[in-house]
Design a protein around this motif. Structure first.
Motif, short mmCIF file in Angstrom:
data_model
loop_
_atom_site.label_atom_id
_atom_site.label_comp_id
_atom_site.label_asym_id
_atom_site.label_seq_id
_atom_site.Cartn_x
_atom_site.Cartn_y
_atom_site.Cartn_z
N TYR A 67 29.68 23.40 37.99
CA TYR A 67 29.20 24.26 36.90
C TYR A 67 27.73 24.62 37.09
CZ TYR A 67 33.40 23.09 34.13
OH TYR A 67 34.67 22.94 33.65
N LEU A 68 26.93 23.63 37.45
CA LEU A 68 25.49 23.87 37.63
C LEU A 68 25.21 24.78 38.82
CD1 LEU A 68 24.38 20.23 36.87
CD2 LEU A 68 23.55 22.23 35.62
N ILE A 69 25.99 24.65 39.88
CA ILE A 69 25.82 25.53 41.03
C ILE A 69 26.16 26.97 40.66
CG2 ILE A 69 26.74 26.12 43.32
CD1 ILE A 69 27.00 23.10 43.85
N TYR A 70 27.24 27.16 39.92
CA TYR A 70 27.60 28.51 39.48
C TYR A 70 26.45 29.13 38.68
CZ TYR A 70 30.22 32.36 37.37
OH TYR A 70 30.64 33.61 36.97
N ALA A 71 25.91 28.36 37.73
CA ALA A 71 24.84 28.88 36.87
C ALA A 71 23.59 29.21 37.69
CB ALA A 71 24.53 27.88 35.77
N GLU A 72 23.21 28.32 38.59
CA GLU A 72 22.01 28.57 39.39
C GLU A 72 22.21 29.79 40.29
OE1 GLU A 72 19.29 26.47 42.88
OE2 GLU A 72 20.50 25.20 41.56
N ALA A 73 23.37 29.90 40.91
CA ALA A 73 23.64 31.04 41.78
C ALA A 73 23.58 32.34 40.99
CB ALA A 73 25.00 30.87 42.44
N ASN A 74 24.10 32.33 39.77
CA ASN A 74 24.07 33.53 38.93
C ASN A 74 22.64 33.93 38.60
OD1 ASN A 74 24.07 34.42 35.71
ND2 ASN A 74 25.57 35.50 36.97
N VAL A 75 21.82 32.97 38.22
CA VAL A 75 20.43 33.25 37.86
C VAL A 75 19.65 33.76 39.07
CG1 VAL A 75 18.25 32.16 37.16
CG2 VAL A 75 20.35 31.69 35.90
N LYS A 76 20.00 33.27 40.27
CA LYS A 76 19.26 33.64 41.47
C LYS A 76 19.85 34.85 42.19
CE LYS A 76 17.18 29.12 42.37
NZ LYS A 76 17.09 27.96 43.28
N GLY A 77 20.66 35.62 41.49
CA GLY A 77 21.17 36.86 42.07
C GLY A 77 22.44 36.72 42.87
N GLY A 78 23.17 35.64 42.67
CA GLY A 78 24.39 35.39 43.43
C GLY A 78 25.65 35.92 42.78
N GLY A 79 25.50 36.78 41.78
CA GLY A 79 26.67 37.38 41.16
C GLY A 79 27.33 36.49 40.13
N GLY A 80 28.55 36.82 39.81
CA GLY A 80 29.25 36.11 38.75
C GLY A 80 28.89 36.69 37.40
N ASP A 81 29.24 35.98 36.36
CA ASP A 81 29.06 36.47 35.00
C ASP A 81 28.07 35.58 34.26
OD1 ASP A 81 30.08 38.14 32.62
OD2 ASP A 81 30.39 36.06 31.96
#
Length: 529
Positions: A414-428
């Motif tokens: 969950y934390l990886i998803y959130a960090e990736a999203n904040v850093k421009g890695g897509g997702g919602d």
């Protein structure tokens, strides 16, 4: 799914491995003096050797708790893989410091280590030993070798899964080498047995190798949750690949946050894992019951008796006025505490409404005047050798715990998803906030700790990772990724200064040991050392 792996995992193959200073196996010498080929005539030997590879990250010898070490000349507790890994990931940060005077151990928190530091050297040796074990297993299980032994088709198919697991374990150790040292000697099963001088790899090449290995073994690993407990499956490989991509910019200079998110999503969407409702249950003697843990390092108080691993992590934080019985052990080692910088991550500090705050404060001071005094600094009561009912683990002496180490768990996905999203890695973004709020709802017991999309910043994520994952061997890597390990942040006693000071940025990497540089002219020391 437990399926007695805590017994199977530590039925030792009964071999002594001699490893050269260059990290490759010099010889494979079974105790009964048989050759490796004759030992492998027994079909059960394949699983036993695989068990030894898994055991190598948990214990450090051929018998417990000590007396026949894997690495000659090293104390078995001192040279334990998990114990060393934890020290390099945690003692170097704001999350932990230790009061003992064992060699140069305090230099880890002070961040003034040298290439002669025995903890840094022994972690390096242990990593290369694990890689050597995996290489030898893969040599002994190639199609040509199996055919020459007349291994039947059914066993060959089973061994193919074993080989994928051995490659996963090798990739795991190479990941640790990449993260800690970057430019290490590189060997595979294709290299010769015996004394030779491996060439040195680099961050980009080692990253690419680990990535390709984890992708290639996916088809041969078992589906998530289908393997025996504490053995790798597809989800374990997805988690390791996700962590590799999360740190790709550090390792290679090229960000791969979208790839990190995609791998984390695969774990989440598998539907196999769910959050443990009670955070504290993740760190108890029966934590194998938790559906959140994706890949643990398994321990058993009767079958994995050692002075490293979870024995260290349960005993070393207990001291002062703490009752060892409250932790299911016979005595505390009065060593490890935390700093005020970490305590301040929790609103209200020792009275935080965040249930992940597991500080022991009675008789402890927040500030650390004397590093050697256990009562200086709050203690942390996270790991215990008690089950959910409060019953101690299986070892009647109270010395060796049943508690497993949660190397990968769903919360980190969950934390990886959130960090990736904040850093421009897509997702919602809404999905990212939702995942964080699942963790915070568990921590607070209700929605009072929930955040909004505007709260989800890089600084918040770094702090949330600390609150959720502290003392689980993530902190140094996280601080390096966020550019806050050396030159841009301080905490008590960093730089051997009571209030802390910045340190040189080259310490984002550990040095290669002086001993290996002397032995192998192919190696060049990391910059700054």
């Amino acid at each position: 799914m437990l399926n007695n792996l805590k017994k199977v995992l530590f039925l030792f193959f009964g071999v002594t491995i001699m490893v050269s200073c260059t990290g490759e196996i010099d010889d494979l010498k079974p105790i009964n003096q048989e050759t490796s080929a004759s030992v492998f005539d027994n079909p059960e030997a394949y699983k036993s050797f695989l068990a030894k590879i898994y055991a190598g990250i948990a214990i450090s010898g051929q018998q417990g708790p000590a007396g026949n070490p894997d690495l000659a000349g090293l104390d078995e507790g001192f040279s334990n893989y998990l114990r060393l890994y934890w020290k390099l990931q945690e003692l170097t940060t704001d999350e932990a410091l230790i009061g003992w005077n064992d060699g140069t151990i305090k230099d880890l928190h002070y961040q003034n280590w040298t290439p002669g530091n025995e903890f840094i050297r022994t972690m390096y040796d242990r990593i290369l030993y694990q890689i050597a074990l995996a290489n030898e297993f893969l040599r002994q299980t190639s199609d040509g070798v199996l055919d020459s032994r007349g291994v039947d088709a059914n066993l060959k198919a089973e061994i193919q899964t074993y080989r994928a697991e051995a490659r996963f374990m090798r990739a795991l150790s190479y990941y640790h080498a990449l993260d800690f040292y970057r430019n290490v000697p590189f060997t595979t099963e294709e290299d010769p047995i015996g004394a030779f001088l491996p060439n040195q790899t680099n961050g980009q090449d080692l990253f690419s190798y680990i990535e390709s290995e984890l992708i290639d073994i996916d088809a041969d690993l078992m589906a998530p949750g289908q393997n025996e407990y504490a053995r790798a499956d597809k989800a374990a490989a997805w988690m390791l690949l996700s962590k590799l991509y999360l740190n790709a910019e550090v390792y290679t200079g090229t960000a791969r946050y979208s790839d990190a998110r995609i791998q984390a999503e695969k774990v989440i969407s598998s539907g196999v894992y769910s959050l443990e409702p009670n955070y504290e249950y993740l760190f108890l003697a029966d934590n194998h019951l938790s559906n959140e843990i994706i890949f643990p390092i398994a321990f058993d108080g009767l079958n994995t008796q050692a002075y490293g691993g979870m024995t260290f992590l349960v005993h070393a934080p207990v001291g002062g006025s703490m009752s060892p019985a409250d932790f299911g052990v016979s005595g505390g080692w009065a060593g490890v505490r935390t700093t005020s910088a970490f305590v301040e991550k929790f609103p209200g500090m020792e009275n935080s409404a965040d249930g992940r705050e597991l500080f022991y404060t009675a008789g402890q001071t927040l500030e650390i005047e004397n590093v050697s005094r256990f009562t200086d600094g709050f203690a942390i009561a996270k790991y215990k050798n008690l089950d959910r009912s409060g019953t101690p683990g299986s070892d009647p002496s109270g010395e060796f715990p049943d508690t497993d180490f949660p190397m990968f768990r769903l919360a980190e996905a969950y934390l990886i998803y959130a960090e990736a999203n904040v850093k421009g890695g897509g997702g919602d973004a809404g999905t990212a906030v939702g995942y964080i709020n699942l963790l915070r709802a568990r921590a607070y017991g209700d929605s009072s700790g929930n955040i909004q999309a505007s709260d989800l910043t890089e600084d918040f994520i770094l702090d949330e990772r600390a609150r959720e994952l502290y003392w689980e061997c993530h902190r140094r890597t996280d601080l390096v990724r966020f550019g806050k390990f050396t030159s841009s942040s301080v905490w008590p006693w960093k730089g051997n200064v009571p209030g802390g000071t910045t340190t040189e940025s080259f310490r984002d990497l550990f040095p290669l040991p002086t001993s290996d540089l002397s032995a192998n002219p192919n190696l060049i020391q990391n910059p700054g050392y």
